[in-house]
Design a protein around this motif. Structure first.
Motif, PDB file in Angstrom:
ATOM      1  N   ASP A 197      16.567  67.167  54.725  1.00 53.10           N
ATOM      2  CA  ASP A 197      15.171  67.043  55.165  1.00 53.10           C
ATOM      3  C   ASP A 197      15.064  66.714  56.656  1.00 53.10           C
ATOM      4  O   ASP A 197      13.989  66.338  57.134  1.00 53.10           O
ATOM      5  N   GLY A 198      16.182  66.865  57.387  1.00 58.45           N
ATOM      6  CA  GLY A 198      16.126  66.713  58.832  1.00 58.45           C
ATOM      7  C   GLY A 198      16.128  65.287  59.357  1.00 58.45           C
ATOM      8  O   GLY A 198      15.965  65.077  60.550  1.00 58.45           O
ATOM      9  N   ARG A 199      16.303  64.296  58.456  1.00 56.17           N
ATOM     10  CA  ARG A 199      16.318  62.905  58.927  1.00 56.17           C
ATOM     11  C   ARG A 199      17.656  62.569  59.556  1.00 56.17           C
ATOM     12  O   ARG A 199      18.649  63.261  59.335  1.00 56.17           O
ATOM     13  N   LYS A 200      17.683  61.452  60.305  1.00 55.70           N
ATOM     14  CA  LYS A 200      18.969  60.943  60.792  1.00 55.70           C
ATOM     15  C   LYS A 200      19.683  60.315  59.602  1.00 55.70           C
ATOM     16  O   LYS A 200      19.059  59.964  58.606  1.00 55.70           O
ATOM     17  N   PHE A 201      21.007  60.105  59.724  1.00 55.21           N
ATOM     18  CA  PHE A 201      21.758  59.593  58.574  1.00 55.21           C
ATOM     19  C   PHE A 201      21.308  58.195  58.155  1.00 55.21           C
ATOM     20  O   PHE A 201      21.413  57.819  57.000  1.00 55.21           O
ATOM     21  N   ASP A 202      20.786  57.399  59.114  1.00 52.45           N
ATOM     22  CA  ASP A 202      20.378  56.038  58.754  1.00 52.45           C
ATOM     23  C   ASP A 202      18.858  55.878  58.737  1.00 52.45           C
ATOM     24  O   ASP A 202      18.356  54.773  58.814  1.00 52.45           O
ATOM     25  N   GLU A 203      18.167  57.008  58.629  1.00 51.02           N
ATOM     26  CA  GLU A 203      16.711  56.932  58.687  1.00 51.02           C
ATOM     27  C   GLU A 203      16.104  56.883  57.285  1.00 51.02           C
ATOM     28  O   GLU A 203      16.546  57.596  56.379  1.00 51.02           O
ATOM     29  N   LEU A 204      15.079  56.034  57.121  1.00 53.94           N
ATOM     30  CA  LEU A 204      14.383  55.962  55.838  1.00 53.94           C
ATOM     31  C   LEU A 204      13.311  57.036  55.798  1.00 53.94           C
ATOM     32  O   LEU A 204      12.877  57.531  56.833  1.00 53.94           O
TER      33      LEU A 204
END
Lengths: 221, 247
Positions: free
Chosen positions: B8-15
């Motif tokens: 979904d295009g988030r960063k690896f540590d992003e909620l």
């Protein structure tokens, strides 16, 4: 004391209210090393050296001497079991009723579902004893009952009953407010609905200033 | 092909965008809503109140009854209503996760009922449920030592990712997917709930713990803001931002 210290703020459980060795933990707070930590959700108040927490939500916590409104849950051979909405159900012994009652049929005085205004005589571990021996207590007939957050009851009553008297006079109703958040209202139909709405307004805007004026304006309409 | 970019295009540590609010159920003593993106949970707390039948009462302390339930329309294929093996199990672990922070000694012989309903599910429903339950318990004025925050950390292929979605849970390439729901207390950073679904190298577990700690700190901020009267809905904000960019 500076101005900042007098301010109240909402805190969550586990939050550090203040830190430093100058402070002492009060109600619902705990000292952990240097910090004074909140133990429940509510308003934290620093008065002098003492930090206390004022609850703003949650169930009614019965205390001795509280006048409450309850509904008869069951009748026994020597009294009534009454639901006052707290953590435990409570008992009103026959002996605590000031007038004569036929022992063979105590539901003649109050049966299941009837509503009474009672006083808390004692709170023991796991049981609450009630009494009717005080002024203004007894069975409540007719009218309606509403429930509000028990922590908002002081606001509904106002300073020395100013708020509740205002509502009573303007709507021409009889109102009894229980410390447990149950409110009994009796009057004509319009008056009753108006009083219910006015109490709703008080509870909704319990923290705002000039609440009495707001309620006055509301009742005039 | 490694998992170099999240689905979904988030960063690896992003909620995922969080939505949270208290007081959603007026009749309950305390209630809250908590959502990780498309995973929405609401929680209601009733009590402490008398417990019947009497043989369930504990004369030393209050008990916590935690009920987790997925609503039939929360998933794409209708979930059969009522308790299932899965929902009973999640209710039990979530109950353990929250009851360890509550002071149960104050009203012995009573019950605190916690109900969690999943309105919409896209993985980590138990974490959203625990977050909502912790907020609802605080809102109900229960005496508790601290708060809890919960997040699911995943290992997708060889990457440690925060707050995984259903699509990531089903990832099959490389090392596959591992789901590790974590619940940490707010003050002492203790683990009150930890599950492992899949496989992970023991050496990498420290990374998972660090990711969970970081995410839980972020989540706690949201819980705190909501309890202080703010209504948070990042979903709406992000949509607004996108629209602005398009223009």
């Amino acid at each position: 004391m500076t101005k900042e210290e007098k301010q109240r703020k909402i805190v969550i459980p586990g939050e550090t209210i203040v830190s430093g060795d100058d402070y002492l933990p009060g109600d619902f707070t705990k000292k952990e090393h240097e910090d004074i930590v909140a133990n429940r959700y509510g308003l934290a108040e620093v008065s002098g050296r003492v930090v206390r927490l004022i609850p703003i939500s949650g169930v009614f916590e019965p205390r001795r001497g509280n006048t409450v409104i309850g509904r008869v849950e069951d009748t026994t051979f020597n009294g009534w079991i009454i639901d006052i909405g707290g953590p435990y159900s409570s008992f009103l012994p026959l002996a605590e009723c000031p007038r004569f009652i036929n022992k063979n049929d105590i539901s003649e005085f109050a049966g299941i579902g009837d509503v009474m205004s009672v006083k808390i005589q004692s709170v023991k571990k796991g049981s609450i004893d009630l009494t009717l021996k005080s002024r203004g207590l007894g069975k409540l007939e007719g009218g309606r009952i509403i429930k509000v957050n028990p922590h908002k009851v002081p606001r509904v009553i106002g300073k020395e009953g100013s708020m509740i008297n205002l509502i009573k006079n303007q709507t021409k109703t009889e109102i009894t407010v229980g410390q447990n958040g149950y409110i009994w209202i009796r009057g004509d139909l319009d008056g009753e609905s108006k009083a219910v709405d006015a109490i709703g307004l008080v509870v909704e805007e319990a923290i705002s200033n000039g609440l009495t004026e707001k309620v006055e304006d509301f009742l005039k309409v | 092909m490694t998992y170099s970019k999240r689905l979904d295009g988030r960063k690896f540590d992003e909620l995922r965008p969080i939505k949270t609010e208290i007081g959603v159920i007026p009749n309950a003593d305390g209630s809250a809503l908590f959502a990780f993106g498309e995973t929405v949970a609401i929680a209601a707390v009733y009590g402490p109140k008398p417990l019947h039948p009497q043989h369930l009462q504990n004369p030393e302390k209050a008990i916590v009854r935690f009920n987790y339930n997925m609503l039939p329309f929360s998933v794409s294929e209708r979930a059969r209503p009522g308790p299932s093996r899965r929902s009973k199990e999640i209710g039990m672990v979530s109950g353990n996760a929250v009851s360890s922070i509550i002071d149960l000694t104050k009203f012995p012989g009573t019950v605190i009922d916690v109900g969690v309903l999943i309105l919409q599910a896209n993985a980590s429903t138990r974490c959203a449920g625990i977050n909502a339950a912790a907020m609802a318990l605080a809102h109900a004025g229960i005496v508790m030592k601290e708060m809890v925050s919960s997040v699911s950390i995943g290992k997708i292929d060889d990457k440690i990712v925060t707050d995984i979605t259903k699509d990531e849970e089903d990832y099959e390439k490389g090392e596959g997917a591992t789901d590790i729901p974590f619940t940490l207390t707010s003050r002492t950073k203790q683990i009150t709930h930890l599950q492992l679904d899949g496989k992970i190298q023991t050496g990498r577990f420290k990374e998972v713990y660090d990711a969970a700690k970081k995410a839980c700190e972020k989540i706690l901020k949201y819980q705190e803001r909501a309890l202080k009267g703010e209504k948070i809905d990042e979903n709406k904000n992000s949509e607004d931002k996108k629209q602005v960019k398009k223009k």
